[in-house]
Design an enzyme around this catalytic site. Sequence first.
Site, PDB file in Angstrom:
ATOM      1  CG  ASP A 478      -2.219   0.690   1.032  1.00  0.00           C
ATOM      2  OD1 ASP A 478      -2.311   1.516   0.102  1.00  0.00           O
ATOM      3  OD2 ASP A 478      -3.155   0.445   1.809  1.00  0.00           O
ATOM      4  CG  ASP A 548      -9.489   2.706  -0.308  1.00  0.00           C
ATOM      5  OD1 ASP A 548      -9.094   1.544  -0.500  1.00  0.00           O
ATOM      6  OD2 ASP A 548      -8.828   3.556   0.316  1.00  0.00           O
TER       7      ASP A 548
HETATM    8  C1  GLA Z   1      -5.753   2.023   2.063  1.00  0.00           C
HETATM    9  C2  GLA Z   1      -6.166   0.839   1.216  1.00  0.00           C
HETATM   10  C3  GLA Z   1      -7.211   0.042   1.926  1.00  0.00           C
HETATM   11  C4  GLA Z   1      -6.671  -0.417   3.264  1.00  0.00           C
HETATM   12  C5  GLA Z   1      -6.204   0.774   4.092  1.00  0.00           C
HETATM   13  C6  GLA Z   1      -5.481   0.337   5.328  1.00  0.00           C
HETATM   14  O1  GLA Z   1      -6.774   2.956   2.160  1.00  0.00           O
HETATM   15  O2  GLA Z   1      -6.618   1.273  -0.023  1.00  0.00           O
HETATM   16  O3  GLA Z   1      -7.600  -1.059   1.155  1.00  0.00           O
HETATM   17  O4  GLA Z   1      -5.619  -1.318   3.052  1.00  0.00           O
HETATM   18  O5  GLA Z   1      -5.323   1.596   3.340  1.00  0.00           O
HETATM   19  O6  GLA Z   1      -5.027   1.380   6.079  1.00  0.00           O
END
Ligand code: GLA
Length: 731
Positions: A478, A548
Amino acid sequence: MSVSYNEKERVFRLDTPGSTYLIGLVDEEGFLGHIYYGRRIPDDNMQYMLRVCSGNYVPFRDKGDQVSFLCDLPTEYPGCGLGDFRESCLRVETKSGARACGLTYVSHRIFGGKPALPGLPATYGGEQDCETLELTVRDAVLGLTARLSYTAFEKLDVICRSAQIENNGGESLKLTAALSACLDMDNRDFDVLTLHGNWAYERMIGREKLGWGKYRVSSNRGISSAQEQPFMALAEHTATQSQGQVYAMNFVYSGNFLAQAEMSQQEQIRMVMGIEPESFGWRLAPGGVFQTPEVVMVYSSRGIGGMTRTFHDLYRRHLVRGPYKDRPRPSLINNWEATYFDFDTEKLLDIARTAAESGIEMMVLDDGWFGRRSNDRSSLGDWTVNEEKLPGGLKYLSEQINALGMKFGLWFEPEMISPDSDLYRAHPDYALQIPGRSGSLGRWQKVLDMSRQDVRDCVYAQLHKILSSANIEYVKWDMNRPLTDVASFALDGDRQGELHHRYVLGVYEMQERLLRDFPNLLLENCASGGGRFDPGMLYYSPQIWTSDNTDAIDRLRIQEGTALIYPLSTMGAHVAACPSHTNSRSTPFATRALVSLPGCFGYELDLTRLTPEEKAMIPGQLEDYRKYGWVFRTGDYYRLASYSENGEYDALMAVSKDKRIAVLDYIHVMSRERRKTLCLPLEGLDGAILYRSSETGEVHSGAAWMYGGLMLPKMKGDFLGKLIVLEAVET
Ligand code: GLA
């Protein structure tokens, strides 16, 4: 032979199955004139095309008016300061402050295959797949050489371009722009296609008429970004999914970029793409070499859909690598939207047990398993297991999950550092930071200086230790904030302009190391959802978390935009909880699965809280993924209807390469009063083959399904859908 040189005409030609690209040496000095790009043609001697733009062009420039000549000449790799006033690909500043550069022909090489780009992701291909033209051009005054590389693919209408700049002179030079590709053309009443958006609304399709001046999209966030995508296409104004000409560029790069179309005098069009120049400056010492990233150019005479399918084929066959390139991706359950930071081993195992009972193949543990992280305010950089939450550590957890017959995967955010971390307390200089400024936090975190080998080694050693400590078969990498305060403690003042690019090279180096040390790992990239969904990342990870936003209806539009250039096999798509955590909308469980099915399928909700009816649907959904996932993953994609255009329903279809099976994913979004049944003409079938519909059992020829159409099932209510399979009938 796809690349050749006609010595008599002084013309280079690149052919792909459906396109021709011609470059001519102009004037005795050997300027690189861009003669033609479009439908495939047999002729080499088309220098007359240069007149289309520069009305009074003669093959030799008038010594008394060199400015007018360069001003209009359609060219391959424009310099600056000498008469070409359009966007430059190469801008150079000497020590004395002079800013001019003009490149003329020195030599060329033609060879089979395609060399890798040092330290950079790029499409790949052997001698049977593609042929490369390397043109060496030079500015003799600067003592600077550029090697322009063009690779034409044998079976796809693709030409890949990049440039390598070398300082052969005796003094240091500064590159203030080094773009990767330029395409000069006459105007064809073009629209510009782009993909724009923001967090949770990535890759919305934009289509605007190209007018005078410059139309640019770019990123200066240090990542390719959710806001703009490193993609631009010029489509004839009348082009549709199935007809019209389209010229597209996509950048195999994950940092700052510029994509620009410019209409200048005489209605000439110049489209350029490369590293965004405003945040870029590269000192090139004598002997120094700078390699630009690659631009993929796709030409389609079969509309926007033709462009899409070419990108998909190229990326699936010649960009994505590793053991999962052609393999089905495991269905997964991710705990993020189920628990956020609030979990322990027991809670995770509860979810895992329910997942295993339903047949889900992998459990992914997301954010919050390390350091003292119980919210997003701490611990990035401290990659040690939080044994308070997870007694027995990842080894115990992964063993339990493996014992349930599932794989285990783990989340990391390796490029970040929380000010509240042991790493930051020990090494504050590891963060990007401008001396004298406190540094802007984003999601409570700072960005590590990935340009530094010591910083990368420190984080990598921690990752390596964790990945070696348990059976971890998947990593979600990430990256949750853009770059600001971009300064490095390790670079001289006059090299700080290199930092953005060096950062991206550092990320690539680390991901390459990860794949080398853990060759069976399935890597999924992510950046606050789809903030770094680009071809550069696809070179390292065969799949990327798309957004997301996990609301099924919003996802239709996000996935439509993503699939405009990226294969369905690269899009992470999960069934999430309702009401949606993004927009509070409720949609049926079955519809959520239908929307996710074409991508890398998974679930991201607390399975233990599903109703018995919902739980009972999961095995059937997984069965669909097993049975038809391969058609979406490997077949030809057709966008049949777009909810974002018609406001009512959405339909995509994948047809297997042998045309024996087609899967239609139909989402009935909004009910509208209609007297008649909707009839949807299908595409991509074999007109002569008979296909049976799974919906009605009817058998018709591909021609009937395509030119007559398929009657969509009538549905009462909103947010419903159907998977309809057409299978060839043995005759
Ligand atoms: C980002 C990712 C999510 C999740 C969060 C965790 O927003 O896109 O899928 O993994 O971080 O903090």
